[in-house]
Design a protein around this motif. Structure first.
Motif, PDB file in Angstrom:
ATOM      1  N   LEU A  51      28.522  16.700 108.136  1.00 30.02           N
ATOM      2  CA  LEU A  51      29.748  16.154 108.723  1.00 30.02           C
ATOM      3  C   LEU A  51      30.974  16.903 108.212  1.00 30.02           C
ATOM      4  N   ALA A  52      30.922  17.331 106.961  1.00 33.80           N
ATOM      5  CA  ALA A  52      32.032  18.115 106.409  1.00 33.80           C
ATOM      6  C   ALA A  52      32.164  19.448 107.131  1.00 33.80           C
ATOM      7  N   LEU A  53      31.046  20.091 107.399  1.00 34.43           N
ATOM      8  CA  LEU A  53      31.084  21.386 108.083  1.00 34.43           C
ATOM      9  C   LEU A  53      31.643  21.254 109.491  1.00 34.43           C
ATOM     10  N   ASP A  54      31.456  20.082 110.092  1.00 36.11           N
ATOM     11  CA  ASP A  54      32.012  19.861 111.426  1.00 36.11           C
ATOM     12  C   ASP A  54      33.539  19.813 111.408  1.00 36.11           C
ATOM     13  N   GLN A  55      34.122  19.645 110.230  1.00 35.17           N
ATOM     14  CA  GLN A  55      35.579  19.618 110.130  1.00 35.17           C
ATOM     15  C   GLN A  55      36.182  21.020 110.095  1.00 35.17           C
ATOM     16  N   LEU A  56      35.342  22.031 109.882  1.00 30.95           N
ATOM     17  CA  LEU A  56      35.852  23.399 109.835  1.00 30.95           C
ATOM     18  C   LEU A  56      36.244  23.860 111.235  1.00 30.95           C
ATOM     19  N   PRO A  57      37.321  24.622 111.358  1.00 35.77           N
ATOM     20  CA  PRO A  57      37.768  25.064 112.685  1.00 35.77           C
ATOM     21  C   PRO A  57      36.822  26.056 113.342  1.00 35.77           C
ATOM     22  N   GLN A  58      36.020  26.773 112.538  1.00 37.02           N
ATOM     23  CA  GLN A  58      35.066  27.729 113.086  1.00 37.02           C
ATOM     24  C   GLN A  58      33.929  27.925 112.100  1.00 37.02           C
ATOM     25  N   SER A  59      32.820  28.452 112.587  1.00 39.82           N
ATOM     26  CA  SER A  59      31.684  28.689 111.708  1.00 39.82           C
ATOM     27  C   SER A  59      31.980  29.861 110.777  1.00 39.82           C
ATOM     28  N   VAL A  60      31.392  29.815 109.593  1.00 43.92           N
ATOM     29  CA  VAL A  60      31.605  30.852 108.582  1.00 43.92           C
ATOM     30  C   VAL A  60      30.247  31.351 108.117  1.00 43.92           C
ATOM     31  N   THR A  61      30.098  32.668 108.017  1.00 41.39           N
ATOM     32  CA  THR A  61      28.847  33.256 107.556  1.00 41.39           C
ATOM     33  C   THR A  61      29.009  33.812 106.145  1.00 41.39           C
ATOM     34  N   GLN A  62      27.899  34.256 105.571  1.00 39.74           N
ATOM     35  CA  GLN A  62      27.923  34.806 104.214  1.00 39.74           C
ATOM     36  C   GLN A  62      28.814  36.037 104.104  1.00 39.74           C
ATOM     37  N   GLU A  63      28.944  36.784 105.201  1.00 41.70           N
ATOM     38  CA  GLU A  63      29.752  38.006 105.161  1.00 41.70           C
ATOM     39  C   GLU A  63      31.207  37.732 104.804  1.00 41.70           C
ATOM     40  N   ALA A  64      31.668  36.508 105.032  1.00 43.61           N
ATOM     41  CA  ALA A  64      33.054  36.162 104.711  1.00 43.61           C
ATOM     42  C   ALA A  64      33.331  36.249 103.217  1.00 43.61           C
ATOM     43  N   PHE A  65      32.270  36.271 102.388  1.00 45.43           N
ATOM     44  CA  PHE A  65      32.436  36.295 100.937  1.00 45.43           C
ATOM     45  C   PHE A  65      32.215  37.681 100.338  1.00 45.43           C
ATOM     46  N   TRP A  66      31.968  38.674 101.177  1.00 46.92           N
ATOM     47  CA  TRP A  66      31.677  40.005 100.653  1.00 46.92           C
ATOM     48  C   TRP A  66      32.835  40.571  99.834  1.00 46.92           C
ATOM     49  N   ASP A  67      34.048  40.460 100.347  1.00 52.63           N
ATOM     50  CA  ASP A  67      35.198  41.007  99.625  1.00 52.63           C
ATOM     51  C   ASP A  67      35.397  40.301  98.289  1.00 52.63           C
ATOM     52  N   GLU A  68      35.217  38.995  98.290  1.00 53.29           N
ATOM     53  CA  GLU A  68      35.414  38.221  97.061  1.00 53.29           C
ATOM     54  C   GLU A  68      34.473  38.673  95.951  1.00 53.29           C
ATOM     55  N   PHE A  69      33.265  39.078  96.332  1.00 48.21           N
ATOM     56  CA  PHE A  69      32.272  39.447  95.324  1.00 48.21           C
ATOM     57  C   PHE A  69      31.938  40.941  95.348  1.00 48.21           C
ATOM     58  N   ASP A  70      32.868  41.744  95.887  1.00 55.95           N
ATOM     59  CA  ASP A  70      32.756  43.212  95.862  1.00 55.95           C
ATOM     60  C   ASP A  70      31.422  43.705  96.409  1.00 55.95           C
ATOM     61  N   ALA A  71      30.997  43.154  97.522  1.00 51.81           N
ATOM     62  CA  ALA A  71      29.742  43.585  98.135  1.00 51.81           C
ATOM     63  C   ALA A  71      29.971  44.851  98.964  1.00 51.81           C
ATOM     64  N   GLU A  72      29.143  45.841  98.742  1.00 56.92           N
ATOM     65  CA  GLU A  72      29.184  47.078  99.510  1.00 56.92           C
ATOM     66  C   GLU A  72      27.764  47.415  99.942  1.00 56.92           C
ATOM     67  N   TRP A  73      27.671  48.214 101.016  1.00 61.77           N
ATOM     68  CA  TRP A  73      26.333  48.580 101.441  1.00 61.77           C
ATOM     69  C   TRP A  73      26.308  49.929 102.133  1.00 61.77           C
ATOM     70  N   PHE A  74      25.091  50.406 102.329  1.00 60.85           N
ATOM     71  CA  PHE A  74      24.807  51.733 102.857  1.00 60.85           C
ATOM     72  C   PHE A  74      25.437  51.973 104.221  1.00 60.85           C
ATOM     73  N   TYR A  75      25.547  50.912 105.030  1.00 60.96           N
ATOM     74  CA  TYR A  75      25.996  51.078 106.409  1.00 60.96           C
ATOM     75  C   TYR A  75      27.511  50.985 106.566  1.00 60.96           C
ATOM     76  N   SER A  76      28.238  50.790 105.480  1.00 65.74           N
ATOM     77  CA  SER A  76      29.686  50.589 105.593  1.00 65.74           C
ATOM     78  C   SER A  76      30.407  51.816 106.123  1.00 65.74           C
ATOM     79  N   GLU A  77      29.823  52.996 105.958  1.00 69.87           N
ATOM     80  CA  GLU A  77      30.470  54.224 106.417  1.00 69.87           C
ATOM     81  C   GLU A  77      29.849  54.755 107.694  1.00 69.87           C
ATOM     82  N   LYS A  78      28.959  53.956 108.305  1.00 65.74           N
ATOM     83  CA  LYS A  78      28.281  54.428 109.517  1.00 65.74           C
ATOM     84  C   LYS A  78      28.883  53.796 110.752  1.00 65.74           C
TER      85      LYS A  78
END
Length: 309
Positions: A282-309
């Protein structure tokens, strides 16, 4: 912080009912891909990738070519899943998020109870892959829902109006060999009694192409699964894991031999068992839009092989 005292809407009810299925559609496809990629990558780093894996008219197809093709088809998807899982583990540490085995068990029970027996995406899947995916998803949901307030009367109202969702029937991981006539079905039973593999016979003899390719696996089935012939669902409770039935006559004129792989006992979840689950949804239904794990990449300095492709 957001708060709600409103009754749960029909849209919210549909979301809670369908969420386990939507989650698993992604889990099982990706789980099979992860398994295949892991199998292709040699444990021995010195393994010969110029090994010939096939040939056509004398022209060799090398293992390195095969692996390169697999990487181009599935590599990005698999790596994305791996990065997202690690990002969620880091998020769990930062926000002190805990996910218990009991919570995963609840989600998995809901998955089994909402599966349509005709849904092939649930077949031939690795439960550990499913559990890990559920864990990652629960971490994400808990992070997103942690600052949203839902009044207890809303969660209690939802539970009272939807108790049937949390009365989970016993389900059976089921394998079936479908045959055209009774004679062929009797032959299959005789071969099984003489030590033949159920999976092998399903691949070789079953006339249902979808389940035959998976060794007869039709996924989780309960006595109330409408999409599976009642002769099959009625036979399941009397079978012990690993054992098979006698010849069954189906409504469509075909015949079948059924095997139970695993039995998952039915469960009834009390309000206290599912309160956190409902509160989170029910709490998630209060969010204006869905959020995926990728939204946290910047916060945790996630980088990957495909970022330059």
């Amino acid at each position: 912080m957001k708060s709600t005292r409103d009754n749960v809407s029909d849209q919210q009810k549909r979301r809670l009912k369908t969420k386990p299925v939507l989650l698993m559609l992604g889990v099982l496809l990706l789980g099979n891909v992860l398994w295949l990629i892991a199998w292709l990558i040699p444990n021995d780093q010195t393994a010969n990738t110029t090994e010939e894996v096939a040939s056509v008219d004398g022209e060799a197809i090398l293992k390195e070519q095969w692996m390169a093709q697999m990487e181009s088809m599935y590599g990005k998807e698999v790596l994305l899943e791996m990065v997202n899982a690690q990002v969620m583990e880091v998020a769990a540490k930062k926000y002190d998020i805990k996910v218990s085995d009991q919570e995963i068990d609840l989600e998995l029970a809901l998955v089994r109870s909402t599966q349509d027996g005709s849904d092939t995406s649930f077949q031939s899947s690795d439960e550990e892959v499913i559990r890990q995916k559920i864990r990652s998803r629960l971490i994400l949901e808990k992070v997103l829902a942690k600052d949203i307030v839902i009044e207890e009367d809303a969660t209690k109202s939802y539970y009272d109006n939807n108790k049937n969702l949390y009365n989970i029937p016993t389900s059976y991981r089921t394998n079936v060999i479908y045959l055209k006539n009774a004679g062929e079905a009797k032959e299959v039973v005789n071969e099984l009694n003489n030590g033949s593999s159920f999976e092998g016979l399903a691949r070789e003899r079953s006339v249902d192409a979808s389940s035959a390719s998976l060794g007869g696996d039709i996924g989780y089935v309960s006595e109330g699964t409408d999409s599976v012939d009642p002769a099959i669902t009625s036979a399941l409770p009397s079978l012990k894991p690993g054992k098979w039935s006698d010849v069954l006559t189906l409504k469509d004129g075909r015949f079948a031999v059924v095997q139970v792989d695993t039995v998952f006992k039915g469960q009834s979840f009390s309000y206290s068992d599912v309160e956190d689950h409902i509160h989170r949804e029910l709490a998630l239904d209060q969010l204006p839009q869905s959020v995926t794990q990728e939204a946290f990449w910047d916060e945790f300095d996630a980088e990957w092989f495909y970022s330059e492709k």
